[in-house]
Write a protein that holds these residues in place. Structure first.
Motif, PDB file in Angstrom:
ATOM      1  N   LEU A   1       1.928  12.669   1.675  1.00  0.00           N
ATOM      2  CA  LEU A   1       1.564  12.417   3.068  1.00  0.00           C
ATOM      3  C   LEU A   1       1.101  10.972   3.232  1.00  0.00           C
ATOM      4  CD1 LEU A   1      -0.493  15.705   3.635  1.00  0.00           C
ATOM      5  CD2 LEU A   1       1.881  15.283   4.289  1.00  0.00           C
ATOM      6  N   PRO A   2       1.384  10.356   4.386  1.00  0.00           N
ATOM      7  CA  PRO A   2       0.992   8.951   4.608  1.00  0.00           C
ATOM      8  C   PRO A   2      -0.511   8.783   4.501  1.00  0.00           C
ATOM      9  CG  PRO A   2       2.512   9.702   6.314  1.00  0.00           C
ATOM     10  CD  PRO A   2       2.106  10.916   5.547  1.00  0.00           C
ATOM     11  N   THR A   3      -0.900   7.715   3.847  1.00  0.00           N
ATOM     12  CA  THR A   3      -2.307   7.414   3.680  1.00  0.00           C
ATOM     13  C   THR A   3      -2.527   5.941   3.994  1.00  0.00           C
ATOM     14  OG1 THR A   3      -4.185   7.601   2.170  1.00  0.00           O
ATOM     15  CG2 THR A   3      -2.122   6.823   1.237  1.00  0.00           C
ATOM     16  N   SER A   4      -3.749   5.544   4.288  1.00  0.00           N
ATOM     17  CA  SER A   4      -3.983   4.169   4.682  1.00  0.00           C
ATOM     18  C   SER A   4      -5.378   3.721   4.290  1.00  0.00           C
ATOM     19  CB  SER A   4      -3.818   4.005   6.197  1.00  0.00           C
ATOM     20  OG  SER A   4      -4.118   2.686   6.596  1.00  0.00           O
ATOM     21  N   THR A   5      -5.478   2.476   3.819  1.00  0.00           N
ATOM     22  CA  THR A   5      -6.772   1.847   3.605  1.00  0.00           C
ATOM     23  C   THR A   5      -6.931   0.655   4.548  1.00  0.00           C
ATOM     24  OG1 THR A   5      -5.768   0.542   1.819  1.00  0.00           O
ATOM     25  CG2 THR A   5      -6.955   2.535   1.194  1.00  0.00           C
ATOM     26  N   GLY A   6      -6.075   0.584   5.564  1.00  0.00           N
ATOM     27  CA  GLY A   6      -6.119  -0.508   6.535  1.00  0.00           C
ATOM     28  C   GLY A   6      -5.377  -0.111   7.797  1.00  0.00           C
ATOM     29  N   THR A   7      -4.506  -0.987   8.289  1.00  0.00           N
ATOM     30  CA  THR A   7      -3.761  -0.694   9.517  1.00  0.00           C
ATOM     31  C   THR A   7      -2.390  -0.105   9.236  1.00  0.00           C
ATOM     32  OG1 THR A   7      -2.821  -2.935   9.604  1.00  0.00           O
ATOM     33  CG2 THR A   7      -4.941  -2.569  10.706  1.00  0.00           C
ATOM     34  N   LEU A   8      -1.911  -0.192   7.990  1.00  0.00           N
ATOM     35  CA  LEU A   8      -0.592   0.305   7.633  1.00  0.00           C
ATOM     36  C   LEU A   8      -0.716   1.587   6.823  1.00  0.00           C
ATOM     37  CD1 LEU A   8       1.119  -3.027   6.489  1.00  0.00           C
ATOM     38  CD2 LEU A   8       1.081  -2.016   8.784  1.00  0.00           C
ATOM     39  N   ALA A   9       0.236   2.483   7.051  1.00  0.00           N
ATOM     40  CA  ALA A   9       0.268   3.734   6.294  1.00  0.00           C
ATOM     41  C   ALA A   9       1.295   3.606   5.167  1.00  0.00           C
ATOM     42  CB  ALA A   9       0.623   4.893   7.206  1.00  0.00           C
ATOM     43  N   PHE A  10       0.985   4.143   4.006  1.00  0.00           N
ATOM     44  CA  PHE A  10       1.908   4.060   2.874  1.00  0.00           C
ATOM     45  C   PHE A  10       1.978   5.403   2.158  1.00  0.00           C
ATOM     46  CE2 PHE A  10      -2.272   2.930   1.208  1.00  0.00           C
ATOM     47  CZ  PHE A  10      -2.355   3.681   0.046  1.00  0.00           C
ATOM     48  N   THR A  11       3.079   5.601   1.434  1.00  0.00           N
ATOM     49  CA  THR A  11       3.214   6.751   0.544  1.00  0.00           C
ATOM     50  C   THR A  11       3.489   6.311  -0.889  1.00  0.00           C
ATOM     51  OG1 THR A  11       5.570   6.951   1.085  1.00  0.00           O
ATOM     52  CG2 THR A  11       4.024   8.331   2.343  1.00  0.00           C
ATOM     53  N   GLU A  12       3.878   5.048  -1.095  1.00  0.00           N
ATOM     54  CA  GLU A  12       4.180   4.569  -2.431  1.00  0.00           C
ATOM     55  C   GLU A  12       3.497   3.233  -2.710  1.00  0.00           C
ATOM     56  OE1 GLU A  12       8.428   4.320  -2.541  1.00  0.00           O
ATOM     57  OE2 GLU A  12       8.636   6.336  -3.368  1.00  0.00           O
ATOM     58  N   LEU A  13       2.993   3.094  -3.936  1.00  0.00           N
ATOM     59  CA  LEU A  13       2.428   1.834  -4.434  1.00  0.00           C
ATOM     60  C   LEU A  13       3.015   1.576  -5.819  1.00  0.00           C
ATOM     61  CD1 LEU A  13      -1.364   2.390  -3.617  1.00  0.00           C
ATOM     62  CD2 LEU A  13       0.240   0.997  -2.296  1.00  0.00           C
ATOM     63  N   GLU A  14       3.320   0.309  -6.104  1.00  0.00           N
ATOM     64  CA  GLU A  14       3.830  -0.077  -7.409  1.00  0.00           C
ATOM     65  C   GLU A  14       3.166  -1.367  -7.858  1.00  0.00           C
ATOM     66  OE1 GLU A  14       8.257   0.502  -8.115  1.00  0.00           O
ATOM     67  OE2 GLU A  14       8.199   0.460  -5.921  1.00  0.00           O
ATOM     68  N   THR A  15       2.938  -1.510  -9.165  1.00  0.00           N
ATOM     69  CA  THR A  15       2.411  -2.753  -9.721  1.00  0.00           C
ATOM     70  C   THR A  15       3.075  -3.047 -11.062  1.00  0.00           C
ATOM     71  OG1 THR A  15       0.570  -1.582 -10.793  1.00  0.00           O
ATOM     72  CG2 THR A  15       0.140  -2.580  -8.635  1.00  0.00           C
ATOM     73  N   ILE A  16       3.158  -4.333 -11.373  1.00  0.00           N
ATOM     74  CA  ILE A  16       3.594  -4.805 -12.686  1.00  0.00           C
ATOM     75  C   ILE A  16       2.599  -5.854 -13.148  1.00  0.00           C
ATOM     76  CG2 ILE A  16       5.389  -5.990 -14.004  1.00  0.00           C
ATOM     77  CD1 ILE A  16       7.423  -4.927 -11.985  1.00  0.00           C
ATOM     78  N   HIS A  17       2.086  -5.703 -14.353  1.00  0.00           N
ATOM     79  CA  HIS A  17       1.178  -6.674 -14.968  1.00  0.00           C
ATOM     80  C   HIS A  17       1.830  -7.212 -16.238  1.00  0.00           C
ATOM     81  CE1 HIS A  17      -1.649  -4.609 -12.340  1.00  0.00           C
ATOM     82  NE2 HIS A  17      -2.605  -5.462 -12.653  1.00  0.00           N
ATOM     83  N   VAL A  18       1.963  -8.531 -16.328  1.00  0.00           N
ATOM     84  CA  VAL A  18       2.447  -9.190 -17.537  1.00  0.00           C
ATOM     85  C   VAL A  18       1.357 -10.149 -17.997  1.00  0.00           C
ATOM     86  CG1 VAL A  18       4.259 -10.587 -18.569  1.00  0.00           C
ATOM     87  CG2 VAL A  18       4.820  -9.050 -16.679  1.00  0.00           C
ATOM     88  N   ASN A  19       0.856  -9.974 -19.218  1.00  0.00           N
ATOM     89  CA  ASN A  19      -0.303 -10.770 -19.625  1.00  0.00           C
ATOM     90  C   ASN A  19      -0.220 -11.227 -21.072  1.00  0.00           C
ATOM     91  OD1 ASN A  19      -1.186  -8.347 -21.062  1.00  0.00           O
ATOM     92  ND2 ASN A  19      -1.876  -7.606 -19.057  1.00  0.00           N
ATOM     93  N   ALA A  20      -1.039 -12.217 -21.382  1.00  0.00           N
ATOM     94  CA  ALA A  20      -1.161 -12.749 -22.742  1.00  0.00           C
ATOM     95  C   ALA A  20      -2.619 -13.081 -23.005  1.00  0.00           C
ATOM     96  CB  ALA A  20      -0.296 -13.998 -22.907  1.00  0.00           C
ATOM     97  N   PHE A  21      -3.085 -12.796 -24.222  1.00  0.00           N
ATOM     98  CA  PHE A  21      -4.459 -13.039 -24.631  1.00  0.00           C
ATOM     99  C   PHE A  21      -4.465 -13.919 -25.882  1.00  0.00           C
ATOM    100  CE2 PHE A  21      -4.327  -9.040 -22.414  1.00  0.00           C
ATOM    101  CZ  PHE A  21      -5.438  -9.074 -21.581  1.00  0.00           C
ATOM    102  N   TYR A  22      -5.315 -14.923 -25.877  1.00  0.00           N
ATOM    103  CA  TYR A  22      -5.442 -15.814 -27.026  1.00  0.00           C
ATOM    104  C   TYR A  22      -6.878 -15.756 -27.542  1.00  0.00           C
ATOM    105  CZ  TYR A  22      -5.753 -20.085 -29.796  1.00  0.00           C
ATOM    106  OH  TYR A  22      -5.965 -20.978 -30.811  1.00  0.00           O
TER     107      TYR A  22
END
Length: 383
Positions: free
Chosen positions: A323-344
């Motif tokens: 079901l559509p959900t919102s944490t602001g003015t827009l409603a969403f049903t899908e969220l995606e993220t990609i994290h690419v990282n390096a640690f020294y």
């Protein structure tokens, strides 16, 4: 201290998303072992011995924490001190480029141990500077008491959250698709042999669930250092923001990791259930239109240790709401993220890191997808 309890303390002290966390690569294993040794030293006090940083009567105290400075640049949408994918697409967050910096992730913690006739009693108090509204105010992360080998009472990571397979990130939250909450609770942990354990808890519900009823969780985990397999379940109640509708809140998390080659790590977390949005990074609504909002979510991570100094990784996160959900003015049903990282690992205590973050959020009303790009750099000094 038992192996299970030492791991629990070490995980909270290093933090699942701290720059030094590196998932469970070889470098981090050495750091976890060192922290376990410190924890065990607190409990092996004999006449005339003085382990830990302080000693008051029969109680030994150990201080831990880190200082961390983050620098980041958002290209399309200003996501703030944390890479908050929910603001991607919001007109108020639109930018032609925003630079930011913060030291609010810095934290300090205190571990204590007091022998007693009912077993050793340990305490933990941990604070960071992530106050509300972007302010650098002290905020409580963990405050709990452990009695003997089995009981934990107070605020700690929810038993529903998979600590040992949580993806590593430079930014504070990490990928969407995984549970992330620190809750007041009473937890019992038991052993199933040298490599396995089970746990049960009664917990306070998360704020977004709008419920005063307790939550019940149960989990079982196998961890032999090479393979990890975990299952956790949760049951409670959730209400809409007005308190008009109440629904059942339940779900399951399946997690696993494997070290199939030298220096490599592959791990997966999957969550499915009803009204679980407030427990996830995406913070979807638990109740929409009087109905429980079902969600499917997962993370996948691949990491590789490169020599003694470098560790690199990539993780993908996904949340899909019925079901559509919102944490602001827009409603969403899908969220995606990609994290690419390096640690020294510059020194034993100093880590430098860099990360590229991509986030995508769909708007079910307009039918549009919005994406945002972010780069982040950090320096962290552990003590």
């Amino acid at each position: 201290m038992t192996r299970t309890k030492a791991i629990l303390l070490a995980a909270s002290a290093l933090s699942v998303t701290s720059t030094l966390a590196y998932a469970q690569d070889a470098q981090t294993q050495a750091e976890l072992d060192a922290l376990r040794a410190r924890v065990e030293a607190l409990e092996s006090v004999g006449p005339g011995s003085t382990p830990g940083d302080f000693r008051i009567g029969n109680t030994t105290l150990d201080v831990y924490g880190y200082v961390k400075a983050d620098f980041f640049y958002d290209f399309e949408f200003d996501q703030g001190d944390t890479a908050f994918v929910n603001v991607i697409g919001e007109p108020s967050a639109a930018t032609s480029g925003t630079f930011g910096a913060t030291a609010r992730q810095s934290r300090i913690g205190l571990l204590s141990n007091t022998p007693s006739n009912i077993g050793d009693i340990q305490g933990q108090l941990e604070l960071d500077l992530f106050g509300s509204g972007g302010t650098a105010e002290l905020r409580l992360r963990h405050a709990n008491v452990r009695i003997g080998d089995h009981w934990l009472i107070g605020q700690f990571w929810t038993n529903f959250q998979p600590l040992d397979t949580y993806p590593t990130s430079v930014e504070f939250n990490g990928p969407v698709g995984i549970a992330f909450a620190r809750q007041n609770q009473v937890r019992y942990t038991g052993s199933l042999g040298s490599d396995a354990a089970f746990s049960f808890s009664i917990e306070e519900n998360v704020g977004g669930s709008n419920s005063d009823d307790p939550v019940i969780t149960a989990a079982a985990e196998y961890n032999d250092g090479t393979y990890i397999a975990r299952i956790a379940g949760l049951y409670g109640q959730a209400q809409d923001s007005g308190g008009t509708f109440e629904v059942d809140q339940y779900g399951v998390t399946l997690s696993g990791s494997a070290r199939l080659w030298e220096g490599g790590l592959f791990q997966v977390n999957y969550t499915n259930g009803a009204a679980l949005g407030p427990y996830l990074i995406g913070l979807g609504d638990a109740v929409v239109g009087g109905e429980a909002n079902d969600v499917d979510a997962f993370t996948v991570e691949l990491r590789q240790q490169l020599g003694d100094k470098w560790n690199v990784g990539i993780s993908y996160g996904y949340e899909d709401y019925d079901l559509p959900t919102s944490t602001g003015t827009l409603a969403f049903t899908e969220l995606e993220t990609i994290h690419v990282n390096a640690f020294y690992q510059a020194t034993e205590n100093l880590t430098l890191s860099a990360e590229y973050i991509y986030g995508e959020r769909n708007d079910v009303i307009s039918g549009q997808d919005f994406d945002g790009n972010r780069v982040q750099f950090a320096a962290q000094l552990n003590f």
